[in-house]
Enzyme design. Sequence first.
Site, PDB file in Angstrom:
ATOM      1  N   ASP A  11       0.844  -1.189   0.000  1.00  0.00           N
ATOM      2  CA  ASP A  11       0.000   0.000   0.000  1.00  0.00           C
ATOM      3  C   ASP A  11       0.883   1.244   0.000  1.00  0.00           C
ATOM      4  OD1 ASP A  11      -2.244  -1.480  -0.015  1.00  0.00           O
ATOM      5  OD2 ASP A  11      -2.812  -1.123   2.071  1.00  0.00           O
ATOM      6  N   ASP A 130     -13.733  -5.986  -6.209  1.00  0.00           N
ATOM      7  CA  ASP A 130     -14.004  -6.233  -4.788  1.00  0.00           C
ATOM      8  C   ASP A 130     -15.453  -6.686  -4.697  1.00  0.00           C
ATOM      9  OD1 ASP A 130     -11.505  -5.179  -4.286  1.00  0.00           O
ATOM     10  OD2 ASP A 130     -12.256  -3.180  -3.788  1.00  0.00           O
TER      11      ASP A 130
END
Lengths: 251, 215
Positions: A11, A130
């Site tokens: 990230d 997702d």
Amino acid sequence: MLTKRIVPCLDIKNGRTVKGVNFVNLIDAGDPVVLAKQYAALGADELVFLDIAATLENRGTTLDMVLKVAEQVNIPFTVGGGISSVEHVDALLKCGADKVSINSSAVKRPDLINELSQKFGSQCVVVAIDAKQINEEWFVHLAGGTIPTDIKLFDWAKEVEERGAGEILFTSMNHDGTKTGFANEALSRLSSLVNIPIIASGGAGTVQHFVDTFKKGKADAALAASVFHFGEIPILELKQELKKRNIPVRI
Amino acid sequence: MNKYIETGEHNNEPLSSFGGVGGGLVIINYGAGNIKSIQFAFKRLGIDAILTSNIDEICAADKVIFPGVGEASTAMKMLKESGLDKIISTLKQPVLGICLGMQLMCNSTEEGNTKGLGIFDVEVKKFSNKVKVPQMGWNIIKNLQSDLFKGIKENEYMYLVHSFYAEQCKEMIAKTDYEIEYASALQKDNFYGVQFHPEKSSKAGEQILKNFLQL
């Protein structure tokens, strides 16, 4: 034989890795380039950088980071987060990214998938999905899983393949962060439904979870973050175990 | 830019036999693909490669890289627009085609029914639906038969991303198995082609690039 890929995900915020990474002997664990080189040396097959604070203002910072990673890392890498235009992808690829990952922007404007695959080739277009299972049915979610839609996972997966996606990165929101294993039933269905590679994401906690997602989930690659960053599962040991279980891996 | 420039930022052994005469290492820049990655890979070896579409510069180079990522008919169109389609097959120095670059050096490819440069006498076909397309990831290369693979062991892993493949033929110098066995590297005279991406294939890929520089 084509091997199964192990993909650490980093990230990124303002050009630095966040959420913490706990490697030994690292001078700067926030430097994506240092981490990427470390992962490449440890046997990662490719890397994903997810820009979690992607805004127009820090686009330059991210491009700069991509350039530095491309300069120093000798395995392929994907960049995702806040990508919604052909121009942005062009800039990322010119800085040396091998693939880009698009998510919400593809749902909002599906033609983006066609435009990207026509201009840059399917091989560099990863569509991240997702999804959350609600009453037996999987629904696509947007904006990092915060916004539900009425789009069904399997319909959307088929559509992104038809539009020219080269790969699908599927994250199960029911499993993400739980360390209880990947969503293998949905993954296996996805893998037989479409004819492009599927990257499993969400739920990695043990070596057995990786074995299961390759065997039961029929995944082509498995992505994870914390189990790698905190050294809970060393990549080499993971691959040796996978090999013992007759799963083809690069060692 | 007549010489290879050592950037001094690398841990590799010096490429001592790699000379300072001639026109350096050139990467053909015709608008197809991620050439930055190839340039960076050579930089990690301490070599500054020149990106150019200039025909004189390409002809004068010691070594030429012919890259390519994307769609075949579009790439061939771009080559034609810059007149490069007529030049590449006349080059006398070592030329290395990578991925789509290699495929365009073949007779033809099923992708967009594109006629190739005809350097390698072989056709490029599409993988069937029995396997996932594109093939994406690390696969092995075997039956290695060229100085390009000096120091590379049989069954070494390389990174590949492709939907089309060159069939086995007499010019094959490496093969790979994905649904069928196909030619993952080709050589004819001074022309070399690899389907995999040495610039993204870790240490073994770097060795292949180093070998190419020393041909």
